[in-house]
Design a protein around this motif. Structure first.
Motif, PDB file in Angstrom:
ATOM      1  N   PRO A   1      66.401 -65.966   2.518  1.00 42.11           N
ATOM      2  CA  PRO A   1      67.516 -66.744   1.976  1.00 42.11           C
ATOM      3  C   PRO A   1      67.000 -67.677   0.870  1.00 42.11           C
ATOM      4  CG  PRO A   1      67.505 -66.795   4.373  1.00 42.11           C
ATOM      5  CD  PRO A   1      66.240 -66.123   3.947  1.00 42.11           C
ATOM      6  N   HIS A   2      67.859 -67.955  -0.101  1.00 42.73           N
ATOM      7  CA  HIS A   2      67.468 -68.737  -1.269  1.00 42.73           C
ATOM      8  C   HIS A   2      66.806 -70.073  -0.896  1.00 42.73           C
ATOM      9  CE1 HIS A   2      67.512 -70.519  -5.231  1.00 42.73           C
ATOM     10  NE2 HIS A   2      68.172 -71.563  -4.727  1.00 42.73           N
ATOM     11  N   ASP A   3      67.389 -70.819   0.047  1.00 45.73           N
ATOM     12  CA  ASP A   3      66.841 -72.138   0.378  1.00 45.73           C
ATOM     13  C   ASP A   3      65.449 -72.045   1.007  1.00 45.73           C
ATOM     14  OD1 ASP A   3      67.913 -71.005   2.717  1.00 45.73           O
ATOM     15  OD2 ASP A   3      68.533 -72.940   3.547  1.00 45.73           O
ATOM     16  N   GLN A   4      65.209 -71.006   1.835  1.00 41.58           N
ATOM     17  CA  GLN A   4      63.889 -70.828   2.448  1.00 41.58           C
ATOM     18  C   GLN A   4      62.864 -70.393   1.400  1.00 41.58           C
ATOM     19  OE1 GLN A   4      64.076 -68.180   5.809  1.00 41.58           O
ATOM     20  NE2 GLN A   4      65.630 -69.421   6.865  1.00 41.58           N
ATOM     21  N   ARG A   5      63.263 -69.449   0.524  1.00 48.03           N
ATOM     22  CA  ARG A   5      62.366 -68.974  -0.528  1.00 48.03           C
ATOM     23  C   ARG A   5      61.977 -70.135  -1.443  1.00 48.03           C
ATOM     24  NH1 ARG A   5      65.174 -64.849  -2.250  1.00 48.03           N
ATOM     25  NH2 ARG A   5      66.319 -66.007  -3.831  1.00 48.03           N
ATOM     26  N   GLU A   6      62.954 -70.967  -1.814  1.00 45.86           N
ATOM     27  CA  GLU A   6      62.699 -72.112  -2.685  1.00 45.86           C
ATOM     28  C   GLU A   6      61.726 -73.097  -2.033  1.00 45.86           C
ATOM     29  OE1 GLU A   6      65.629 -74.875  -5.233  1.00 45.86           O
ATOM     30  OE2 GLU A   6      65.904 -75.048  -3.059  1.00 45.86           O
ATOM     31  N   ALA A   7      61.947 -73.417  -0.770  1.00 47.73           N
ATOM     32  CA  ALA A   7      61.080 -74.357  -0.059  1.00 47.73           C
ATOM     33  C   ALA A   7      59.661 -73.795   0.068  1.00 47.73           C
ATOM     34  CB  ALA A   7      61.665 -74.670   1.320  1.00 47.73           C
ATOM     35  N   LEU A   8      59.545 -72.507   0.401  1.00 52.68           N
ATOM     36  CA  LEU A   8      58.229 -71.886   0.560  1.00 52.68           C
ATOM     37  C   LEU A   8      57.472 -71.851  -0.767  1.00 52.68           C
ATOM     38  CD1 LEU A   8      56.296 -70.454   2.506  1.00 52.68           C
ATOM     39  CD2 LEU A   8      57.385 -68.302   1.855  1.00 52.68           C
ATOM     40  N   LEU A   9      58.161 -71.517  -1.846  1.00 52.58           N
ATOM     41  CA  LEU A   9      57.506 -71.464  -3.151  1.00 52.58           C
ATOM     42  C   LEU A   9      57.078 -72.850  -3.622  1.00 52.58           C
ATOM     43  CD1 LEU A   9      59.669 -68.770  -4.959  1.00 52.58           C
ATOM     44  CD2 LEU A   9      57.334 -68.544  -4.117  1.00 52.58           C
TER      45      LEU A   9
ATOM     46  N   SER B   1      62.274 -84.075  -2.259  1.00 48.57           N
ATOM     47  CA  SER B   1      62.847 -84.809  -3.382  1.00 48.57           C
ATOM     48  C   SER B   1      63.405 -83.850  -4.432  1.00 48.57           C
ATOM     49  CB  SER B   1      61.775 -85.711  -4.000  1.00 48.57           C
ATOM     50  OG  SER B   1      62.267 -86.334  -5.157  1.00 48.57           O
ATOM     51  N   ILE B   2      62.697 -82.798  -4.724  1.00 43.40           N
ATOM     52  CA  ILE B   2      63.140 -81.805  -5.710  1.00 43.40           C
ATOM     53  C   ILE B   2      64.428 -81.117  -5.232  1.00 43.40           C
ATOM     54  CG2 ILE B   2      62.568 -79.572  -6.781  1.00 43.40           C
ATOM     55  CD1 ILE B   2      59.619 -80.544  -6.790  1.00 43.40           C
ATOM     56  N   CYS B   3      64.489 -80.784  -3.940  1.00 37.33           N
ATOM     57  CA  CYS B   3      65.644 -80.063  -3.399  1.00 37.33           C
ATOM     58  C   CYS B   3      66.788 -81.000  -3.019  1.00 37.33           C
ATOM     59  CB  CYS B   3      65.240 -79.251  -2.172  1.00 37.33           C
ATOM     60  SG  CYS B   3      64.130 -77.885  -2.563  1.00 37.33           S
ATOM     61  N   GLY B   4      66.512 -82.294  -2.970  1.00 41.91           N
ATOM     62  CA  GLY B   4      67.550 -83.263  -2.600  1.00 41.91           C
ATOM     63  C   GLY B   4      67.946 -83.163  -1.146  1.00 41.91           C
ATOM     64  N   CYS B   5      66.941 -83.007  -0.275  1.00 38.57           N
ATOM     65  CA  CYS B   5      67.212 -82.948   1.163  1.00 38.57           C
ATOM     66  C   CYS B   5      66.130 -83.710   1.917  1.00 38.57           C
ATOM     67  CB  CYS B   5      67.313 -81.505   1.633  1.00 38.57           C
ATOM     68  SG  CYS B   5      65.811 -80.539   1.415  1.00 38.57           S
ATOM     69  N   ALA B   6      66.267 -83.788   3.221  1.00 37.43           N
ATOM     70  CA  ALA B   6      65.319 -84.521   4.055  1.00 37.43           C
ATOM     71  C   ALA B   6      64.001 -83.743   4.179  1.00 37.43           C
ATOM     72  CB  ALA B   6      65.910 -84.745   5.443  1.00 37.43           C
ATOM     73  N   VAL B   7      62.912 -84.483   4.436  1.00 34.15           N
ATOM     74  CA  VAL B   7      61.595 -83.870   4.605  1.00 34.15           C
ATOM     75  C   VAL B   7      61.611 -82.889   5.774  1.00 34.15           C
ATOM     76  CG1 VAL B   7      59.180 -84.331   5.166  1.00 34.15           C
ATOM     77  CG2 VAL B   7      60.379 -85.819   3.579  1.00 34.15           C
ATOM     78  N   GLY B   8      62.274 -83.235   6.868  1.00 32.17           N
ATOM     79  CA  GLY B   8      62.363 -82.361   8.036  1.00 32.17           C
ATOM     80  C   GLY B   8      63.043 -81.041   7.704  1.00 32.17           C
ATOM     81  N   THR B   9      64.028 -81.104   6.820  1.00 38.65           N
ATOM     82  CA  THR B   9      64.739 -79.887   6.405  1.00 38.65           C
ATOM     83  C   THR B   9      63.787 -78.965   5.652  1.00 38.65           C
ATOM     84  OG1 THR B   9      66.797 -81.145   6.252  1.00 38.65           O
ATOM     85  CG2 THR B   9      66.726 -79.016   5.110  1.00 38.65           C
ATOM     86  N   ILE B  10      62.987 -79.526   4.748  1.00 40.79           N
ATOM     87  CA  ILE B  10      62.003 -78.723   4.003  1.00 40.79           C
ATOM     88  C   ILE B  10      60.986 -78.110   4.962  1.00 40.79           C
ATOM     89  CG2 ILE B  10      60.057 -78.859   2.373  1.00 40.79           C
ATOM     90  CD1 ILE B  10      62.677 -78.675   0.969  1.00 40.79           C
ATOM     91  N   LYS B  11      60.485 -78.901   5.898  1.00 42.27           N
ATOM     92  CA  LYS B  11      59.515 -78.383   6.872  1.00 42.27           C
ATOM     93  C   LYS B  11      60.117 -77.230   7.669  1.00 42.27           C
ATOM     94  CE  LYS B  11      56.727 -82.542   7.515  1.00 42.27           C
ATOM     95  NZ  LYS B  11      56.264 -83.552   8.472  1.00 42.27           N
ATOM     96  N   SER B  12      61.360 -77.391   8.058  1.00 43.28           N
ATOM     97  CA  SER B  12      62.036 -76.358   8.825  1.00 43.28           C
ATOM     98  C   SER B  12      62.224 -75.094   7.991  1.00 43.28           C
ATOM     99  CB  SER B  12      63.397 -76.874   9.304  1.00 43.28           C
ATOM    100  OG  SER B  12      64.093 -75.859   9.964  1.00 43.28           O
ATOM    101  N   ARG B  13      62.635 -75.235   6.734  1.00 45.61           N
ATOM    102  CA  ARG B  13      62.835 -74.077   5.858  1.00 45.61           C
ATOM    103  C   ARG B  13      61.524 -73.333   5.606  1.00 45.61           C
ATOM    104  NH1 ARG B  13      66.827 -76.819   1.289  1.00 45.61           N
ATOM    105  NH2 ARG B  13      68.661 -76.990   2.651  1.00 45.61           N
ATOM    106  N   VAL B  14      60.463 -74.093   5.373  1.00 45.86           N
ATOM    107  CA  VAL B  14      59.158 -73.475   5.138  1.00 45.86           C
ATOM    108  C   VAL B  14      58.700 -72.721   6.381  1.00 45.86           C
ATOM    109  CG1 VAL B  14      56.704 -73.959   4.723  1.00 45.86           C
ATOM    110  CG2 VAL B  14      58.449 -75.079   3.320  1.00 45.86           C
ATOM    111  N   ASN B  15      58.859 -73.324   7.539  1.00 47.00           N
ATOM    112  CA  ASN B  15      58.451 -72.702   8.793  1.00 47.00           C
ATOM    113  C   ASN B  15      59.239 -71.413   9.043  1.00 47.00           C
ATOM    114  OD1 ASN B  15      56.929 -72.599  11.234  1.00 47.00           O
ATOM    115  ND2 ASN B  15      58.785 -73.231  12.327  1.00 47.00           N
TER     116      ASN B  15
END
Length: 182
Positions: free
Chosen positions: A114-122, A136-150
């Motif tokens: 999914p786009h949001d996971q691919r963006e976070a991983l890249l 900060s780049i995605c405009g979301c919480a740090v936990g959300t980025i960690k979750s998307r990357v995982n």
């Protein structure tokens, strides 16, 4: 191979000491010189039909020996002496096409995320941003980025059939081939 005429055979045998002396002077090694003389005689016998009777047999034989020596010298300049195989043992290289195919598989699997996971991983994995910077780049919480990357890593591992660290790198068949050549 037909037998040479007796006179020609005697002339070939009579030339051996001179050929050997010349070969020793070229190669500087007695055993190498003996090999050169043997190769010269074999080449002469297999090309006896090219020898013109009445011409200088010794000149013909010496020319063959000299040409063999120089051909072999050029060949040996490109070769590395490796009697125990230690040099060749250090030259193991994984085939390039495997890594290209792996990269294509990775790109295909990455495109399925999914786009949001691919963006976070890249951002985190490929571009080297911290989780905080990616958030900060995605405009979301740090936990959300960690979750998307995982989730992205888990999904990529599933699509690429990566179950443990041994699945990374060469496939099992390539690893077996590399290990059997040791």
């Amino acid at each position: 191979m037909t037998q040479p005429e007796p006179d020609l055979r005697d002339a070939l045998l009579a030339a051996v000491p001179s050929l050997r002396a010349f070969a020793i002077s070229l190669s500087g090694q007695i055993d190498r010189a003996d090999d050169l003389v043997q190769d010269t005689l074999l080449r002469a016998l297999s090309n006896l039909h090219r020898f013109e009777p009445g011409t200088n047999l010794n000149a013909w034989l010496f020319t063959i020996l000299r040409n063999l020596f120089h051909s072999e010298y050029r060949k040996r300049r490109r070769e590395v002496e490796d009697p125990d195989g230690s040099y060749a043992g250090r030259l193991k290289v994984q085939p390039e096409q495997g890594s290209r195919l792996d990269f294509e598989d990775f790109r295909t699997a990455l495109a399925k995320l999914p786009h949001d996971q691919r963006e976070a991983l890249l951002l985190v994995g490929a571009s080297g941003f911290s989780y905080e910077e990616a958030a900060s780049i995605c405009g979301c919480a740090v936990g959300t980025i960690k979750s998307r990357v995982n989730r992205a890593r888990f999904r990529l591992a599933s699509v690429l059939n990566v179950n443990d660290v041994d699945d990374l790198g060469p496939d099992s068949m390539t690893r077996a081939a590399l290990q059997s050549s040791v």
